[in-house]
Design a protein around this motif. Sequence first.
Motif, mmCIF file in Angstrom:
data_model
loop_
_atom_site.group_PDB
_atom_site.id
_atom_site.type_symbol
_atom_site.label_atom_id
_atom_site.label_comp_id
_atom_site.label_asym_id
_atom_site.label_seq_id
_atom_site.Cartn_x
_atom_site.Cartn_y
_atom_site.Cartn_z
ATOM 1 N N VAL A 70 -22.790 13.688 -43.032
ATOM 2 C CA VAL A 70 -23.084 12.667 -44.052
ATOM 3 C C VAL A 70 -24.584 12.417 -44.198
ATOM 4 O O VAL A 70 -25.096 12.336 -45.320
ATOM 5 N N THR A 71 -25.285 12.311 -43.065
ATOM 6 C CA THR A 71 -26.688 11.889 -43.161
ATOM 7 C C THR A 71 -27.658 13.057 -43.345
ATOM 8 O O THR A 71 -28.760 12.866 -43.829
ATOM 9 N N MET A 72 -27.225 14.282 -42.979
ATOM 10 C CA MET A 72 -28.173 15.406 -43.062
ATOM 11 C C MET A 72 -27.737 16.507 -44.024
ATOM 12 O O MET A 72 -28.551 17.332 -44.421
ATOM 13 N N LEU A 73 -26.441 16.531 -44.372
ATOM 14 C CA LEU A 73 -25.952 17.704 -45.107
ATOM 15 C C LEU A 73 -25.284 17.364 -46.441
ATOM 16 O O LEU A 73 -24.681 18.235 -47.075
ATOM 17 N N GLY A 74 -25.348 16.128 -46.845
ATOM 18 C CA GLY A 74 -24.853 15.773 -48.178
ATOM 19 C C GLY A 74 -23.346 15.629 -48.307
ATOM 20 O O GLY A 74 -22.813 15.663 -49.427
ATOM 21 N N ILE A 75 -22.639 15.450 -47.184
ATOM 22 C CA ILE A 75 -21.184 15.242 -47.280
ATOM 23 C C ILE A 75 -20.918 13.863 -47.888
ATOM 24 O O ILE A 75 -21.461 12.849 -47.439
ATOM 25 N N ARG A 76 -20.051 13.819 -48.905
ATOM 26 C CA ARG A 76 -19.752 12.543 -49.582
ATOM 27 C C ARG A 76 -18.294 12.104 -49.413
ATOM 28 O O ARG A 76 -17.967 10.947 -49.645
ATOM 29 N N GLU A 77 -17.451 13.081 -49.067
ATOM 30 C CA GLU A 77 -16.025 12.752 -48.885
ATOM 31 C C GLU A 77 -15.549 13.353 -47.580
ATOM 32 O O GLU A 77 -15.899 14.499 -47.276
ATOM 33 N N ILE A 78 -14.752 12.591 -46.849
ATOM 34 C CA ILE A 78 -14.184 13.136 -45.610
ATOM 35 C C ILE A 78 -12.675 12.920 -45.638
ATOM 36 O O ILE A 78 -12.201 11.796 -45.824
ATOM 37 N N ARG A 79 -11.951 14.016 -45.483
ATOM 38 C CA ARG A 79 -10.483 13.926 -45.419
ATOM 39 C C ARG A 79 -10.032 14.271 -44.008
ATOM 40 O O ARG A 79 -10.402 15.307 -43.472
ATOM 41 N N PHE A 80 -9.237 13.396 -43.417
ATOM 42 C CA PHE A 80 -8.678 13.660 -42.095
ATOM 43 C C PHE A 80 -7.309 14.298 -42.263
ATOM 44 O O PHE A 80 -6.485 13.818 -43.054
ATOM 45 N N THR A 81 -7.087 15.374 -41.498
ATOM 46 C CA THR A 81 -5.828 16.075 -41.637
ATOM 47 C C THR A 81 -5.445 16.698 -40.302
ATOM 48 O O THR A 81 -5.933 16.285 -39.265
ATOM 49 N N GLY A 82 -4.566 17.676 -40.308
ATOM 50 C CA GLY A 82 -4.150 18.296 -39.056
ATOM 51 C C GLY A 82 -3.348 19.554 -39.359
ATOM 52 O O GLY A 82 -3.490 20.119 -40.451
ATOM 53 N N GLY A 83 -2.441 19.841 -38.508
ATOM 54 C CA GLY A 83 -1.512 19.085 -37.723
ATOM 55 C C GLY A 83 -1.238 17.716 -38.342
ATOM 56 O O GLY A 83 -1.479 17.506 -39.497
ATOM 57 N N GLU A 84 -0.711 16.854 -37.521
ATOM 58 C CA GLU A 84 -0.399 15.526 -38.043
ATOM 59 C C GLU A 84 -1.448 14.519 -37.541
ATOM 60 O O GLU A 84 -1.431 14.152 -36.359
ATOM 61 N N PRO A 85 -2.337 14.062 -38.423
ATOM 62 C CA PRO A 85 -3.450 13.213 -37.986
ATOM 63 C C PRO A 85 -3.017 11.864 -37.422
ATOM 64 O O PRO A 85 -3.735 11.281 -36.613
ATOM 65 N N LEU A 86 -1.823 11.369 -37.813
ATOM 66 C CA LEU A 86 -1.393 10.072 -37.267
ATOM 67 C C LEU A 86 -1.065 10.188 -35.774
ATOM 68 O O LEU A 86 -0.933 9.175 -35.097
ATOM 69 N N LEU A 87 -0.956 11.425 -35.266
ATOM 70 C CA LEU A 87 -0.694 11.595 -33.833
ATOM 71 C C LEU A 87 -1.964 11.413 -32.999
ATOM 72 O O LEU A 87 -1.900 11.318 -31.782
ATOM 73 N N ARG A 88 -3.105 11.388 -33.676
ATOM 74 C CA ARG A 88 -4.367 11.223 -32.934
ATOM 75 C C ARG A 88 -4.556 9.753 -32.597
ATOM 76 O O ARG A 88 -4.724 8.909 -33.482
ATOM 77 N N ARG A 89 -4.603 9.479 -31.294
ATOM 78 C CA ARG A 89 -4.657 8.076 -30.860
ATOM 79 C C ARG A 89 -5.896 7.352 -31.388
ATOM 80 O O ARG A 89 -5.831 6.194 -31.758
ATOM 81 N N GLY A 90 -7.030 8.055 -31.430
ATOM 82 C CA GLY A 90 -8.282 7.398 -31.841
ATOM 83 C C GLY A 90 -8.476 7.328 -33.343
ATOM 84 O O GLY A 90 -9.573 6.958 -33.806
ATOM 85 N N LEU A 91 -7.437 7.644 -34.142
ATOM 86 C CA LEU A 91 -7.638 7.763 -35.596
ATOM 87 C C LEU A 91 -8.301 6.533 -36.227
ATOM 88 O O LEU A 91 -9.281 6.662 -36.958
ATOM 89 N N VAL A 92 -7.767 5.348 -35.944
ATOM 90 C CA VAL A 92 -8.294 4.159 -36.624
ATOM 91 C C VAL A 92 -9.744 3.908 -36.199
ATOM 92 O O VAL A 92 -10.600 3.582 -37.032
#
Length: 342
Positions: A70-92
């Motif tokens: 985001v700060t160095m490479l111009g990323i404007r959108e981030i999509r979280f996915t997987g596998g199943e991303p809701l299984l990642r405990r630290g998601l929130v």
Amino acid sequence: MTAVENPASTIPGTGLVDKFGRIATDLRISLTDRCNLRCAYCMPAEGLDWLPKPELLTDEEIVRLARIGVTMLGIREIRFTGGEPLLRRGLVSILDQVTSLEPRPRTMLTTNAIGLARLAQPLADAGLNRINVSLDTLRADRFSQITRRHRLDDVLAGVHAANAAGLRPVKINTVLLRDLNDDEAPELLAFAVEHGLELRFIEQMPLDAQHAWRREEMVTSQEILDRLSTRFTLTPDPSERGGSPAETWLVDGGPVKVGVIASVTRPFCGACDRTRLTADGQIRNCLFARSENDLRTPLRSGASDAELADRWRAAMWGKLPGHGINDPSFLQPDRPMSAIGG
Ligand SMILES: C[S@@+](CC[C@H](N)C(=O)[O-])C[C@H]1O[C@@H](n2cnc3c(N)ncnc32)[C@H](O)[C@@H]1O
Ligand code: SF4
């Protein structure tokens, strides 16, 4: 597309440019390769080894790479996915930290919605902008056949919870499989219209772990449109498509729209603005790339932000002009969709 010779990848301060002039501003982060469903077009009924835990990026490592993006490479959108991303405990917590970055990226999540009934509100509170739920059928028996699990009610509860949490409009991703759910396209669109959901069909791609995809069996975008036209009047959406993978149509004159992502029959690689980070810290410049660039090893060996950014730029510079699915020499990537991040 014509390639240019000047390797912008080596110029500090530039974004994620490739030699065909495309600029990646949309980052897809796979949070895990694990899943609680086993969709027929994605995973085998049984088997498939998960990545070993030590190889997975930690929450802190993911947030650091997102910050560099985001700060160095111009990323404007981030999509979280997987596998199943809701299984990642630290998601929130990951989401919370990513939405605090400056400039704040738009954040999205692609999920099968199992567990979303509980998580929709915390995700909305952490600043999630949009959500895509994968749902291929409204019939419980078909759901069990396609996903090999009896969880349709959980998915529907998740969709309604996302709506209630204000993550609107919820997008629904549907893959049609011949003689399994391809007759259900109009029914799914009627359901979407009734509940204020945005439906998008995705052509089945050769990304399944078991390498069982057959072009002649795939339901094409034209077939999908023909099916929908038996019940609805579709007219091309006049609004700008931009880098969106979905071509959209107005349903019965609008404002409701339906989309088709025709990756196979109408590829959109020329407008691709995506870069991908796998759960084990590899940059993929394309869903179909046959090679990856490792960020995890340098990251764990003390590389600076600037060094990691340079490696990321170099990875994107080498992006091919297209995925080549329609070439006779096409080879499916070794990693399946669930490990790449869809
Ligand atoms: C790999 S999944 C990961 C996120 C989450 N588990 C889900 O299903 O939404 C992301 C998207 O890829 C789609 N997908 C998976 N395998 C596919 C394939 N072979 N062809 C087309 N789409 C596929 C799924 O339907 C889903 O919408
Ligand atoms: S499509 Fe998503 S929900 Fe289905 S098996 Fe693949 S990762 Fe799991």
